[in-house]
Each structure stands twice: as C-alpha cells, then as structure tokens.
Design an enzyme around this catalytic site. Sequence first.
Site, short mmCIF file in Angstrom:
data_model
loop_
_atom_site.label_atom_id
_atom_site.label_comp_id
_atom_site.label_asym_id
_atom_site.label_seq_id
_atom_site.Cartn_x
_atom_site.Cartn_y
_atom_site.Cartn_z
N ASP A 34 38.07 44.28 83.40
CA ASP A 34 37.64 45.65 83.21
C ASP A 34 36.26 45.73 82.56
OD1 ASP A 34 38.91 48.39 81.13
OD2 ASP A 34 37.38 48.31 82.70
N ASP A 217 32.23 50.29 86.43
CA ASP A 217 33.51 50.12 85.77
C ASP A 217 34.59 49.61 86.71
OD1 ASP A 217 35.66 52.32 83.78
OD2 ASP A 217 35.76 50.20 84.28
#
Length: 330
Positions: A34, A217
């Site tokens: 992430d 992201d």
Amino acid sequence: TRGSAEAVPEKDDIQYLTPVKIGTPPQTLNLDFDSGSSDLWVFSSETPSRQVNGQAQYDPTKSSTSSKVDGQTWSISYGDGSASSGVVFKDNVDVGGVSFPAQAVEVAQKVSSSFSSDENNDGLLGLAFSKINTVKPNKQITFFDNIMSNLEKPVWTSDLKNDAPGTYNFGYIDEDAYTGEISYVPVDNSQGFWSFEASGYSIGNKSVPLKFQGIADTGTSLAMLPQEINTAYYSQIQGATMSYSLGGYVFPCDAKIPDFTYKVGDVSITIPASFINYAEADEEGKKCFGGIQPDTDIGFSIFGDVALKAAFVVFDAGTESSPRLGWANK
Ligand SMILES: N#Cc1c(N)n[nH]c1N1CCCC1
C-alpha cells in the site's frame, strides 16, 4: 540487490496481494502493498480467533529471529473506515529476494470487520513515507526505507494488471515492462504520500488542461478524481447516475462507456473503458459501478489501482530526499 514479487489481484481487482516471508523459518503471508500508508502489519497469533477467518497468521514465538519491541503500540485507520491495532516485533522480512533482518512487523491484536472478512488478505505492507507510520512512542521505518541503501537504485516499481497477476520490483527498472519513455514528476511528500501534479485529462477527442494534485495509491481500488472529471466523464454515458444508495456513479452494465486519459509529465496514460466498468453494483447485475469516482472532501485525488494498472510507475526516493514518480505506458 534487487527483488521482484507478484501482485495477485483479488476479485474485481479490489486489491492486490503479494507473498512476503517473515521470520526464521520463513512464515509466508500475502500482504496488500500500500503506497498510501506506512505500517507493515499482519494477522498474528495475537489476533483474537473470532476476528480471524482463514488468514495466515505470523507467530513471532515460532521465529528464532523475532524480538519484541517493548513499549511500542500502533493503531491505524484507513479512509474506507477499516482499522487495526496492536504491538510491535522486529524480524527478518523478505520480499521477492530482498530482505531486511530487523524490520518492524506490527502484529494485530485487533482488526475491523472488513479485514476479518477478507480471508485472502493477511495484512499490509506500507510503502508511503515513514513519517506517517503510526507506531508510538517511536515511529518505525518502512520496508522500502530500510532496504533502500542496499538497492541498486533507490526505487520500487508497480506494474499492476487488469484481472491478472502483475509485479512489484525493488531496486531496478525492468526495461521490458514499459513502452516509450518514463516521464518523471516531482513528489511533494510533506503529508507522507507520493503526491504529484497531473496536468490534464481527455475523454474521447476532447482534451482539457486541468492541473490537479493526486497521490499514487496502490492500496485504493478506484480512481478518485475531481468532480469536474466525473461530471465530464459520466455525461458521456446514457443512463449514468450518481447513486447515493450504491455509493457513487453507476451506469447500465451494457452501456457504451469511453476510455479515460490522464496526462502526467510528458506522458498520457489511457485507462481503457473495460477498466472503468468496475463491477456489478446490484444483484440484478443491471447497474455497474464506475471505476472513476469523485475525490470530494479528501483534498486531493487518489490514483488507485484502476488508474495505476494502465501504467508502469516508478516510485523513486531520489537522491538527497527529492523523491519523484516516473510514469510510462506499457
Ligand atoms: N481507504 C483506504 C486506503 C487507502 N487510501 N490506501 N490504503 C487503503 N486501505 C488499505 C487497507 C484498507 C484500505
């Protein structure tokens, strides 16, 4: 050194999971890499069993190289309302052949329901900047920051794919993974994210020079973009509506939908229409959920997996902490 690991998509490409070896002998967990957060946390022997549903669990007592980091705790909550918390160990962590002997491994003593119900996700590996790590009283360092000095280049790259396994590489740029030139843009990491400026977009043959800030992201599924873009895009689709009950823009699953192109640096990345017909939004399978949604009240756009899987992206820590993002077609 250099490393390479697979990014395997869950259903609907909602997230991508990558095998990570922790401890001695190695315990393999599949983690969500992430770039929007900075904690490496795992389901563990300390996670209450009623919150565990098939996930692999790291057990530090079974690792000869683990050590408890006393007096440290962590607690994280994500934009989607999910959360987890616990205590901290250090152990050897190996990703695709690159390892660090004393990586902070945050073991979960509590996870929220959306984590409990995702049996394939054994935790997260944060790849944003270490400044937003949540461990208290002493922030811990991300895996990328820990291995950086040993990498051939201070970079990691994402090559995510639509409904197919992709690749995260560490320390090198695979020249066979992209076409044309990589265009680099400066990163403002003041909020701890890989934040950059996009310079425009186009839908069909209409090109608009809109400058807007966004973050790269990998931990977010969709492309959360300015309202202006959503309005322009969904006005091109017959029957598209913003559904508050379904939580965003939906359209008839058999509608003809356009591609979407975003410009960053000197490169234009086209997200094919098929990536934007994200998933069925209702039981009858008549309404489909859009892969582009508004970024309202976040303060910046989020280039999540729907946008990233159309590109080859270089997360470059740069020299003298002037980080940058490289974007290329593939
Ligand atoms: N929401 C959200 C989010 C984000 N912006 N980056 N990573 C996220 N999650 C990781 C695990 C759950 C959500």
